[in-house]
Design an enzyme around this catalytic site. Structure first.
Site, PDB file in Angstrom:
ATOM      1  N   SER A  13       0.788  -1.322   0.035  1.00  0.00           N
ATOM      2  CA  SER A  13       0.021  -0.075  -0.061  1.00  0.00           C
ATOM      3  C   SER A  13       0.971   1.179  -0.018  1.00  0.00           C
ATOM      4  O   SER A  13       0.613   2.405  -0.505  1.00  0.00           O
ATOM      5  CB  SER A  13      -1.045   0.126   1.225  1.00  0.00           C
ATOM      6  OG  SER A  13      -0.260   0.026   2.403  1.00  0.00           O
ATOM      7  N   ASN A  14       1.994   1.199   0.689  1.00  0.00           N
ATOM      8  CA  ASN A  14       2.871   2.283   0.535  1.00  0.00           C
ATOM      9  C   ASN A  14       3.618   2.507  -1.019  1.00  0.00           C
ATOM     10  O   ASN A  14       3.452   3.557  -1.315  1.00  0.00           O
ATOM     11  CB  ASN A  14       4.189   2.273   1.641  1.00  0.00           C
ATOM     12  CG  ASN A  14       3.594   2.657   2.921  1.00  0.00           C
ATOM     13  OD1 ASN A  14       3.470   3.701   3.165  1.00  0.00           O
ATOM     14  ND2 ASN A  14       3.329   1.746   3.913  1.00  0.00           N
ATOM     15  N   ARG A  91      13.060  -7.627   6.111  1.00  0.00           N
ATOM     16  CA  ARG A  91      14.291  -8.142   6.051  1.00  0.00           C
ATOM     17  C   ARG A  91      15.325  -7.294   6.798  1.00  0.00           C
ATOM     18  O   ARG A  91      15.095  -6.221   6.369  1.00  0.00           O
ATOM     19  CB  ARG A  91      14.566  -8.731   4.750  1.00  0.00           C
ATOM     20  CG  ARG A  91      14.392 -10.474   4.571  1.00  0.00           C
ATOM     21  CD  ARG A  91      15.075 -10.685   3.303  1.00  0.00           C
ATOM     22  NE  ARG A  91      16.551 -11.101   3.510  1.00  0.00           N
ATOM     23  CZ  ARG A  91      16.803 -12.299   3.865  1.00  0.00           C
ATOM     24  NH1 ARG A  91      16.105 -13.082   4.201  1.00  0.00           N
ATOM     25  NH2 ARG A  91      18.202 -12.383   3.972  1.00  0.00           N
ATOM     26  N   ILE A  92      15.961  -7.962   7.683  1.00  0.00           N
ATOM     27  CA  ILE A  92      17.122  -7.138   8.333  1.00  0.00           C
ATOM     28  C   ILE A  92      18.164  -7.170   7.031  1.00  0.00           C
ATOM     29  O   ILE A  92      18.557  -8.163   6.607  1.00  0.00           O
ATOM     30  CB  ILE A  92      17.560  -7.973   9.457  1.00  0.00           C
ATOM     31  CG1 ILE A  92      16.486  -7.594  10.407  1.00  0.00           C
ATOM     32  CG2 ILE A  92      18.707  -6.980  10.004  1.00  0.00           C
ATOM     33  CD1 ILE A  92      16.849  -8.232  11.784  1.00  0.00           C
ATOM     34  N   LEU A  93      18.698  -6.043   6.924  1.00  0.00           N
ATOM     35  CA  LEU A  93      19.741  -5.804   5.770  1.00  0.00           C
ATOM     36  C   LEU A  93      21.212  -5.922   6.346  1.00  0.00           C
ATOM     37  O   LEU A  93      21.504  -5.493   7.653  1.00  0.00           O
ATOM     38  CB  LEU A  93      19.643  -4.762   4.819  1.00  0.00           C
ATOM     39  CG  LEU A  93      18.459  -4.572   4.048  1.00  0.00           C
ATOM     40  CD1 LEU A  93      17.910  -3.106   3.779  1.00  0.00           C
ATOM     41  CD2 LEU A  93      18.430  -5.554   2.981  1.00  0.00           C
ATOM     42  N   ASN A 107      13.531   4.233   5.416  1.00  0.00           N
ATOM     43  CA  ASN A 107      12.657   2.989   5.777  1.00  0.00           C
ATOM     44  C   ASN A 107      11.193   3.874   6.559  1.00  0.00           C
ATOM     45  O   ASN A 107      11.310   4.803   6.942  1.00  0.00           O
ATOM     46  CB  ASN A 107      13.204   2.057   6.745  1.00  0.00           C
ATOM     47  CG  ASN A 107      12.376   0.806   7.139  1.00  0.00           C
ATOM     48  OD1 ASN A 107      11.510   0.344   6.280  1.00  0.00           O
ATOM     49  ND2 ASN A 107      12.383   0.668   8.577  1.00  0.00           N
ATOM     50  N   HIS A 109       8.480   2.868   9.329  1.00  0.00           N
ATOM     51  CA  HIS A 109       8.372   1.837  10.342  1.00  0.00           C
ATOM     52  C   HIS A 109       7.266   2.319  11.269  1.00  0.00           C
ATOM     53  O   HIS A 109       7.025   3.455  11.622  1.00  0.00           O
ATOM     54  CB  HIS A 109       9.639   1.880  11.446  1.00  0.00           C
ATOM     55  CG  HIS A 109       9.621   0.852  12.407  1.00  0.00           C
ATOM     56  ND1 HIS A 109       9.785  -0.220  12.422  1.00  0.00           N
ATOM     57  CD2 HIS A 109       9.099   1.115  13.903  1.00  0.00           C
ATOM     58  CE1 HIS A 109       9.504  -0.958  13.646  1.00  0.00           C
ATOM     59  NE2 HIS A 109       9.290  -0.092  14.442  1.00  0.00           N
ATOM     60  N   SER A 136       7.031   6.448  11.883  1.00  0.00           N
ATOM     61  CA  SER A 136       8.348   7.039  11.308  1.00  0.00           C
ATOM     62  C   SER A 136       8.789   6.777  10.158  1.00  0.00           C
ATOM     63  O   SER A 136       8.760   5.624   9.908  1.00  0.00           O
ATOM     64  CB  SER A 136       9.394   7.018  12.543  1.00  0.00           C
ATOM     65  OG  SER A 136       8.780   6.860  14.004  1.00  0.00           O
ATOM     66  N   THR A 141      20.383   2.896   8.791  1.00  0.00           N
ATOM     67  CA  THR A 141      21.515   2.886   9.319  1.00  0.00           C
ATOM     68  C   THR A 141      21.939   1.323   9.853  1.00  0.00           C
ATOM     69  O   THR A 141      20.930   0.593   9.933  1.00  0.00           O
ATOM     70  CB  THR A 141      22.269   3.902  10.348  1.00  0.00           C
ATOM     71  OG1 THR A 141      21.561   3.402  11.607  1.00  0.00           O
ATOM     72  CG2 THR A 141      21.909   5.346  10.098  1.00  0.00           C
ATOM     73  N   GLU A 143      22.282  -0.003  12.706  1.00  0.00           N
ATOM     74  CA  GLU A 143      21.472  -0.129  13.868  1.00  0.00           C
ATOM     75  C   GLU A 143      19.934  -0.336  13.562  1.00  0.00           C
ATOM     76  O   GLU A 143      19.288   0.724  12.987  1.00  0.00           O
ATOM     77  CB  GLU A 143      21.668   1.066  14.791  1.00  0.00           C
ATOM     78  CG  GLU A 143      21.179   0.753  16.098  1.00  0.00           C
ATOM     79  CD  GLU A 143      20.900   2.125  17.040  1.00  0.00           C
ATOM     80  OE1 GLU A 143      20.022   1.956  18.068  1.00  0.00           O
ATOM     81  OE2 GLU A 143      21.708   3.023  16.724  1.00  0.00           O
ATOM     82  N   ASP A 145      16.197  -0.171  13.088  1.00  0.00           N
ATOM     83  CA  ASP A 145      15.107   0.806  13.272  1.00  0.00           C
ATOM     84  C   ASP A 145      15.911   2.057  14.138  1.00  0.00           C
ATOM     85  O   ASP A 145      15.075   2.677  14.754  1.00  0.00           O
ATOM     86  CB  ASP A 145      13.988   0.099  13.990  1.00  0.00           C
ATOM     87  CG  ASP A 145      13.200  -0.756  13.259  1.00  0.00           C
ATOM     88  OD1 ASP A 145      13.318  -0.689  11.814  1.00  0.00           O
ATOM     89  OD2 ASP A 145      12.806  -1.843  13.523  1.00  0.00           O
ATOM     90  N   GLU A 174       0.675   6.664   6.910  1.00  0.00           N
ATOM     91  CA  GLU A 174       1.880   6.382   6.009  1.00  0.00           C
ATOM     92  C   GLU A 174       1.684   6.833   4.557  1.00  0.00           C
ATOM     93  O   GLU A 174       2.510   7.206   4.130  1.00  0.00           O
ATOM     94  CB  GLU A 174       2.021   4.751   6.146  1.00  0.00           C
ATOM     95  CG  GLU A 174       2.376   4.302   7.471  1.00  0.00           C
ATOM     96  CD  GLU A 174       2.758   2.683   7.521  1.00  0.00           C
ATOM     97  OE1 GLU A 174       2.864   2.094   6.436  1.00  0.00           O
ATOM     98  OE2 GLU A 174       3.076   2.235   8.679  1.00  0.00           O
TER      99      GLU A 174
HETATM  100  C1  GAR Z   1       3.568  -0.865   6.866  1.00  0.00           C
HETATM  101  O1  GAR Z   1       2.863  -0.716   8.044  1.00  0.00           O
HETATM  102  C2  GAR Z   1       4.825  -0.351   7.211  1.00  0.00           C
HETATM  103  O2  GAR Z   1       5.080   0.484   8.237  1.00  0.00           O
HETATM  104  C3  GAR Z   1       5.323  -1.908   7.784  1.00  0.00           C
HETATM  105  O3  GAR Z   1       4.931  -2.723   7.068  1.00  0.00           O
HETATM  106  C4  GAR Z   1       3.659  -2.353   6.658  1.00  0.00           C
HETATM  107  C5  GAR Z   1       3.859  -2.632   4.941  1.00  0.00           C
HETATM  108  O4  GAR Z   1       2.653  -2.261   4.557  1.00  0.00           O
HETATM  109  N1  GAR Z   1       6.817  -1.973   8.004  1.00  0.00           N
HETATM  110  C6  GAR Z   1       7.433  -2.617   8.976  1.00  0.00           C
HETATM  111  O5  GAR Z   1       6.963  -3.243   9.850  1.00  0.00           O
HETATM  112  C7  GAR Z   1       9.130  -2.742   8.885  1.00  0.00           C
HETATM  113  N2  GAR Z   1       9.535  -3.296   9.890  1.00  0.00           N
HETATM  114  P1  GAR Z   1       2.505  -2.212   2.675  1.00  0.00           P
HETATM  115  O6  GAR Z   1       3.013  -3.477   2.272  1.00  0.00           O
HETATM  116  O7  GAR Z   1       1.067  -2.257   2.601  1.00  0.00           O
HETATM  117  O8  GAR Z   1       2.976  -0.832   2.241  1.00  0.00           O
END
Ligand code: GAR
Length: 210
Positions: A13-14, A91-93, A107, A109, A136, A141, A143, A145, A174
């Protein structure tokens, strides 16, 4: 015009919000490609529908995190992205991947960082009795999130909320927030310097913004 590459794992959706903003002529960018680590990610169909190059790069086909990230970086390099956009990429990079794209990797979050790094952020906010939650956008980086926050958006938490209800309230924000940040990037207004996010030559505050 800047080139964005978008990494996803799911619904997208993003990604859709970014595509829509570009198609409406309100974001001066092109999406070079969309890459998912999950074959069934609906976001791949969204990319297909919009005529955007899209790939499934399954982590199951790679022996190690390093090998996967090498392949990911090689695929991205073909598109010479100005910015790599993590949009629900679960996934963690590796540190070497993150360092390679330093300052060009963002990113989104679903929490008010530094609160609730990691997973299950909505349920954790509810369990903690928070009355404010949010999202957010930050530079990535090594670290997890923990990179500098660019912008946050808040939503109320209501007493009867389920995690799903809260998540959809957050996701509404978002869809506004990510295109806004990408607009700043595409207009050369935003960059990372000394582990700080800088907008219009001003360091951004790390919390309490928007
Ligand atoms: C979003 O809510 C995003 O903030 C979250 O996953 C969802 C993806 O939605 N991201 C994380 O949790 C990253 N650790 P989308 O696939 O519909 O954009």
């Amino acid at each position: 015009r800047k080139t964005l590459c978008v990494l996803i794992s799911g619904n997208g959706s993003n990604l859709q919000a970014i595509i829509d903003r570009i198609e409406a002529g309100k974001l001066n960018a092109t999406i070079g490609c969309v890459i998912s680590n999950q074959p069934q990610a609906y976001g791949l169909q969204r990319a297909q529908q919009a005529g955007i190059d899209n790939y499934c790069l399954s982590h199951r086909d790679y022996e190690s995190r390093e090998a996967y990230d090498e392949a990911l970086a090689a695929l991205l390099a073909r598109y010479q992205p100005d910015c790599v956009v993590l949009a629900g990429f679960m996934r963690i990079l590796t540190e070497s991947f993150v360092n390679r794209f330093s300052g060009q990797l963002v990113n989104i979050h679903p929490s008010l960082l530094p609160k609730y790094k990691g997973l299950n952020t909505h349920q954790r906010a509810i369990d903690n009795g928070d009355d404010v939650h949010g999202v957010s956008v930050h530079y990535v980086t090594p670290e997890l999130d923990g990179g500098p926050v660019i912008v946050q958006s808040r939503v109320p938490v209501f007493s009867e909320d389920t995690a799903d209800e809260l998540a959809s309230r957050v996701q509404e924000q978002e869809r506004q927030l990510y295109p806004l940040v990408l607009d700043w990037i595409c207009n050369d207004r935003l960059y990372m310097k000394d582990n700080k996010a800088v907008l219009d030559n001003e360091e951004l505050p790390q919390t309490g913004y928007a």
